[in-house]
Design an enzyme around this catalytic site. Structure first.
Site, PDB file in Angstrom:
ATOM      1  N   LYS A  50       0.457  -1.400   0.132  1.00 36.47           N
ATOM      2  CA  LYS A  50       0.405   0.084  -0.173  1.00 36.47           C
ATOM      3  C   LYS A  50       0.956   0.970  -0.090  1.00 36.47           C
ATOM      4  CE  LYS A  50      -2.297  -1.246   3.644  1.00 36.47           C
ATOM      5  NZ  LYS A  50      -1.919  -2.336   4.147  1.00 36.47           N
ATOM      6  N   ARG A 125      -9.952   0.334   9.054  1.00 36.75           N
ATOM      7  CA  ARG A 125      -9.554  -1.074   9.342  1.00 36.75           C
ATOM      8  C   ARG A 125     -10.301  -2.138  10.263  1.00 36.75           C
ATOM      9  NH1 ARG A 125      -3.250   0.099   9.589  1.00 36.75           N
ATOM     10  NH2 ARG A 125      -2.043  -2.041   9.243  1.00 36.75           N
ATOM     11  N   ARG A 159      11.456  -6.546   4.502  1.00 38.10           N
ATOM     12  CA  ARG A 159      11.338  -5.008   4.342  1.00 38.10           C
ATOM     13  C   ARG A 159      12.286  -3.541   5.244  1.00 38.10           C
ATOM     14  NH1 ARG A 159       5.321  -2.648   5.106  1.00 38.10           N
ATOM     15  NH2 ARG A 159       5.493  -3.005   7.226  1.00 38.10           N
ATOM     16  N   ARG A 187      11.424  -2.002  10.693  1.00 41.36           N
ATOM     17  CA  ARG A 187      10.661  -1.559  11.535  1.00 41.36           C
ATOM     18  C   ARG A 187      10.361  -2.716  12.731  1.00 41.36           C
ATOM     19  NH1 ARG A 187       4.713  -0.210   8.411  1.00 41.36           N
ATOM     20  NH2 ARG A 187       4.196  -1.832   9.504  1.00 41.36           N
ATOM     21  N   ARG A 198      -0.353  -9.736  13.181  1.00 39.33           N
ATOM     22  CA  ARG A 198      -0.595  -8.438  12.469  1.00 39.33           C
ATOM     23  C   ARG A 198      -1.536  -9.406  11.551  1.00 39.33           C
ATOM     24  NH1 ARG A 198       4.716  -5.697  10.319  1.00 39.33           N
ATOM     25  NH2 ARG A 198       3.684  -4.685   9.248  1.00 39.33           N
TER      26      ARG A 198
HETATM   27  P1  ADP Z   1       1.130  -2.736   7.893  1.00 39.39           P
HETATM   28  O1  ADP Z   1       0.168  -2.442   6.918  1.00 39.39           O
HETATM   29  O2  ADP Z   1       2.157  -2.698   7.415  1.00 39.39           O
HETATM   30  O3  ADP Z   1       0.733  -3.604   8.721  1.00 39.39           O
HETATM   31  P2  ADP Z   1       0.863   0.326   9.158  1.00 39.39           P
HETATM   32  O4  ADP Z   1       1.875   1.052   9.052  1.00 39.39           O
HETATM   33  O5  ADP Z   1      -0.351   0.612   8.495  1.00 39.39           O
HETATM   34  O6  ADP Z   1       1.106  -1.096   8.509  1.00 39.39           O
HETATM   35  O7  ADP Z   1       0.523  -0.086  10.416  1.00 39.39           O
HETATM   36  C1  ADP Z   1       1.496  -0.401  11.459  1.00 39.39           C
HETATM   37  C2  ADP Z   1       0.307  -0.759  12.826  1.00 39.39           C
HETATM   38  O8  ADP Z   1      -0.425   0.415  13.111  1.00 39.39           O
HETATM   39  C3  ADP Z   1      -0.972  -1.896  12.895  1.00 39.39           C
HETATM   40  O9  ADP Z   1      -0.210  -2.925  12.867  1.00 39.39           O
HETATM   41  C4  ADP Z   1      -1.369  -1.053  13.958  1.00 39.39           C
HETATM   42  O10 ADP Z   1      -0.894  -1.351  15.008  1.00 39.39           O
HETATM   43  C5  ADP Z   1      -1.892  -0.011  13.944  1.00 39.39           C
HETATM   44  N1  ADP Z   1      -2.682   1.371  12.548  1.00 39.39           N
HETATM   45  C6  ADP Z   1      -2.101   1.497  11.440  1.00 39.39           C
HETATM   46  N2  ADP Z   1      -3.533   1.929  11.162  1.00 39.39           N
HETATM   47  C7  ADP Z   1      -4.131   1.218  12.270  1.00 39.39           C
HETATM   48  C8  ADP Z   1      -5.461   1.559  11.784  1.00 39.39           C
HETATM   49  N3  ADP Z   1      -6.733   2.346  11.709  1.00 39.39           N
HETATM   50  N4  ADP Z   1      -6.416   0.280  13.188  1.00 39.39           N
HETATM   51  C9  ADP Z   1      -5.928   0.426  14.278  1.00 39.39           C
HETATM   52  N5  ADP Z   1      -5.088   0.259  14.671  1.00 39.39           N
HETATM   53  C10 ADP Z   1      -4.124   0.388  13.533  1.00 39.39           C
END
Ligand code: ADP
Length: 243
Positions: A50, A125, A159, A187, A198
């Protein structure tokens, strides 16, 4: 394990911080209408690409990218009580509670550059997040980048990010130039164990949103199990259908 089992992390201090933000948003929320039309949601499992594809969409649409993951990482870096509490969820591979995320988004959508819609990356999400979004912005399309679980683990564990430019590389699929290799970082939530949590959170809490958006006629599915350029071509095709 669900969000509730670590709910105790939300100290009164964090709640107070959150309530201040929420009160501010309720006071300043703009009326619905033209100003918020045309947001795009980039949807998919962790590691679907994404963030990589968001760059192309920003170029094509001029909409600002709104990544809840990036916003949360900035909060963690700032050391705010909210950031520190969010870190516990993120490091465990769990979703941060909806009320916190919705507060962050409400605040972000007040900014001037959000007037013509934004590109949401990593948000919504959960179904409650999507329901809240419906109240404050108009989503015109949801681009779903689909990748099977086996491919995701390899992608995420390899990554790396350049902290100076934010560019994402992969040790195997997109190696960084040798001169910047030493400064790349991984990360903290990109370990194999956390990726599995996740993915579990994704399948339980996020994947049902695909049907939710499909029922509303907004979902565009893209095969994300291909090279970055091939996925980019599919993304461009999807965007040309939207614009
Ligand atoms: P990825 O899509 O690779 O999991 P992100 O950078 O989008 O990584 O998100 C990292 C972490 O941040 C998620 O695993 C979660 O803990 C938190 N997070 C991000 N966006 C949301 C969301 N919309 N709702 C709840 N938690 C979120």
């Amino acid at each position: 394990m669900d969000n509730g089992s670590v709910g105790g992390l939300w100290s009164p201090l964090v709640r107070t911080e959150y309530l201040i933000i929420l009160r501010h948003c309720l006071k300043t929320t703009k009326p619905l209408g033209e100003s918020m039309v045309g947001s795009i949601v980039l949807f998919g499992p962790p590691g679907a690409g994404k963030g990589t594809q968001a760059g192309r969409i920003v170029e094509l649409t001029s909409k600002p990218q709104v990544s809840t993951g990036d916003m949360l990482r900035a909060a963690v870096k700032s050391g705010s009580p909210m950031g520190l509490a969010a870190k516990e969820y993120m490091d465990a591979g769990l979703l941060v509670p909806d009320d916190v995320i919705i507060g962050l988004i409400q605040e972000r959508l007040q900014e001037d550059d959000a007037g013509q819609g934004v590109l949401f990356d990593g948000f919504p999400r959960t179904i409650p997040q999507a329901e809240s979004l419906e109240q404050i912005a108009t989503v015109s399309s949801v681009i779903s980048i689909e990748v099977p679980d086996d491919a995701i683990v390899d992608r995420i564990v390899g990554r790396r990010m350049d902290p100076e430019t934010g560019e994402i590389f992969h040790v195997q699929f997109k190696p960084a130039p040798p001169e910047i290799e030493d400064r790349l970082i991984q990360r903290p939530d990109d370990t194999e164990e956390t990726v599995r949590s996740r993915l579990e959170a994704y399948h339980n809490q996020t994947a049902p949103l695909a049907d939710w958006y499909s029922d509303r006629g907004l979902l565009i599915r893209i095969d994300g199990n291909a090279s970055i350029n091939q996925v980019g071509v599919s993304v461009e095709r999807a965007i040309s259908r939207i614009l």
